[in-house]
Design a protein around this motif. Structure first.
Motif, short mmCIF file in Angstrom:
data_model
loop_
_atom_site.label_atom_id
_atom_site.label_comp_id
_atom_site.label_asym_id
_atom_site.label_seq_id
_atom_site.Cartn_x
_atom_site.Cartn_y
_atom_site.Cartn_z
N ARG A 199 0.84 -1.18 0.00
CA ARG A 199 0.00 0.00 0.00
C ARG A 199 0.89 1.24 0.00
O ARG A 199 1.92 1.28 0.67
CB ARG A 199 -0.90 0.05 1.24
CG ARG A 199 -1.92 -1.06 1.34
CD ARG A 199 -3.02 -0.92 0.30
NE ARG A 199 -4.06 -1.91 0.48
CZ ARG A 199 -4.04 -3.14 -0.05
NH1 ARG A 199 -2.99 -3.51 -0.80
NH2 ARG A 199 -5.04 -3.97 0.15
N ARG A 201 0.11 5.48 0.38
CA ARG A 201 -0.87 6.54 0.55
C ARG A 201 -0.12 7.88 0.56
O ARG A 201 0.69 8.13 1.44
CB ARG A 201 -1.64 6.38 1.87
CG ARG A 201 -2.54 5.17 1.91
CD ARG A 201 -3.72 5.29 0.95
NE ARG A 201 -4.61 4.14 1.03
CZ ARG A 201 -4.49 3.04 0.30
NH1 ARG A 201 -3.51 2.96 -0.59
NH2 ARG A 201 -5.33 2.05 0.43
N LEU A 388 -4.27 0.42 7.73
CA LEU A 388 -4.37 1.80 7.28
C LEU A 388 -5.62 2.48 7.84
O LEU A 388 -5.58 3.65 8.25
CB LEU A 388 -4.41 1.86 5.75
CG LEU A 388 -3.13 1.44 5.02
CD1 LEU A 388 -3.31 1.58 3.52
CD2 LEU A 388 -1.93 2.27 5.49
N GLY A 396 -6.68 11.85 6.27
CA GLY A 396 -5.39 11.61 5.62
C GLY A 396 -4.25 12.16 6.47
O GLY A 396 -4.43 13.06 7.28
N ASP A 400 3.67 10.97 3.77
CA ASP A 400 3.38 9.79 2.98
C ASP A 400 3.45 8.52 3.84
O ASP A 400 4.09 8.51 4.88
CB ASP A 400 4.41 9.64 1.84
CG ASP A 400 4.09 10.54 0.67
OD1 ASP A 400 3.33 11.49 0.87
OD2 ASP A 400 4.60 10.29 -0.42
#
Length: 408
Positions: A199, A201, A388, A396, A400
């Motif tokens: 993953r 993000r 996550l 968010g 990163d």
């Protein structure tokens, strides 16, 4: 000493002050806010800020709502105070629906932390400056003041337009950097009977595309793979480019190195000649599926987490060294190894997953360990999604995040 009545203090604060939750719902408003806005406490508390104060529908250029919302979201995400530029934000006359009054405001938004240290409320302080830049009274007004009004309004509009152009430029850079990162990062795959999930993000905000990366490579000799993650300091295209160089170099060195420490030795020497690789970190693991061992070495990076089938958690932190370019003349890095049994799970990640402002890193590591243990029987894909979901902030993260899950 008598206990201070902070509710009374809040109501007596000079100037307009309101308290909102992170959904931008009014929690309270002091007396000046109610009086100067023309809204009672009952008309404010429990309502969404932009339901109470929408943009003027008769002014197609109105940007007050979007500007205030963006500022409050920045406060929620960063935990830092945000002082806004002068805003024109017209207000509907509560006694005359459909009639909008031209108003000018100087807002400041500040975070209020809850017991867990996270932003729980936003303190919204507003100074009305309408009378400073707009003269009432028609032709009898002071001409110098009218000139000042026109100048200030023009400068405010120019600043807004400049900010919008910068936002668009940063957004384009973010799109290019994300595309570059996605092109260079490998997809998850299945290695024999052993499954992996990956993953990535990106950080929230146009300026915050960083240089996090991961890699999975087949190793020469036996049933082995190398799994690595790393982090480049910086933002945007430059960080993404450096990330690609370091990832490719470690991928190549891992295939010929006799262990993870030697692979990082080579990468450290390479990092010294790559502009922008200063303070970059990485951790790499060599997994031998036949011997059921994991050899590992870390260059200043948070430790991988090994969760055994019985729920026992092991942080792979016995071979941690300085970041990649920390020594002018690199020396051999440390290496350690550990054993595992069937059903174990290995997780590698970058610091965006665990680090939070004003929070000890051990708290984030404990949160990660708990999530991995709770979902250890899930498939790697399900486990990655659960981690996550539980660890990243709802809006968010400001850094990163890369995550690799390997079912052993």
């Amino acid at each position: 000493m008598d206990e201070v009545d902070y509710k009374a203090v809040f109501q007596a604060l000079p100037g307009m002050v309101a308290l909102l939750d992170t959904d931008l719902i009014y929690v309270d408003a002091n007396d000046d806010f109610q009086r100067l806005s023309g809204r009672s406490r009952e008309q404010l508390v429990g309502r969404y800020i932009f339901d109470v104060f929408p943009d003027n529908p008769d002014n197609p250029a109105a940007t007050g709502m979007s500007n205030v919302r963006a500022s409050m979201l920045r406060v929620t995400e960063t935990g830092e105070r945000d002082a806004m530029a002068l805003q024109r934000y017209d207000v509907e006359d509560p006694g005359n629906p459909g009639h909008w009054e031209e108003r000018y405001w100087s807002p400041v938004n500040a975070p209020v932390a809850g017991p867990d240290g996270k932003v729980a409320y936003i303190l919204h302080r507003v100074e009305e400056v309408t009378e400073l830049i707009r003269v009432r009274g028609g032709a009898g007004g002071d001409s110098r003041a009218r000139i000042l009004e026109a100048e200030l309004y023009t400068r405010a509009r120019e600043l807004q337009e400049l900010n919008e152009r910068l936002r668009q430029a940063h957004a384009r850079e973010r799109e290019v950097a994300l595309a570059l990162q996605e092109a260079m990062l490998p997809a998850g795959r299945q290695v024999g009977d052993h499954r992996t999930a990956v993953r990535y993000r990106p950080a929230v905000g146009a300026l915050n595309v960083c240089g996090d990366w991961y890699d999975l490579v087949d190793l020469v000799g036996g049933n082995r793979i190398g799994v690595s993650v790393g982090d480049v300091v910086g933002h945007g295209l430059r960080a993404a480019g450096v990330m690609g160089q370091l990832r490719s170099a470690l991928s190549a060195s891992s295939r010929v190195a006799d262990g993870p420490a030697q692979a990082l030795d080579v990468l450290g020497r390479y990092a010294h000649v790559v502009d922008g690789a200063e303070s970059a970190t990485a951790v790499t693991t060599f997994i031998d599926f036949d011997a059921r061992t994991i050899a590992y070495s870390s260059a200043g990076h948070p430790p991988p987490v090994l969760v055994h089938a019985d729920g026992r958690v092991e942080f792979l932190d016995q071979a941690t060294d300085t970041p990649l370019d920390a020594r002018p003349d690199p020396i051999r890095r440390p290496q350690a190894a550990t054993a595992y049994g069937d059903g174990a799970t290995l997780a590698l990640y970058t610091d965006g997953l665990i680090e939070r402002r004003r929070e000890d890193i051990d708290v984030g590591l404990g949160r990660l360990a708990d999530a991995l243990v709770e979902h250890r029987t899930d498939t790697p894909e399900e486990l990655a999604d659960a981690v996550l979901l539980e660890l990243l902030p709802p809006g968010g993260a400001t850094d990163d995040t890369a995550l690799v899950i390997v079912r052993l």
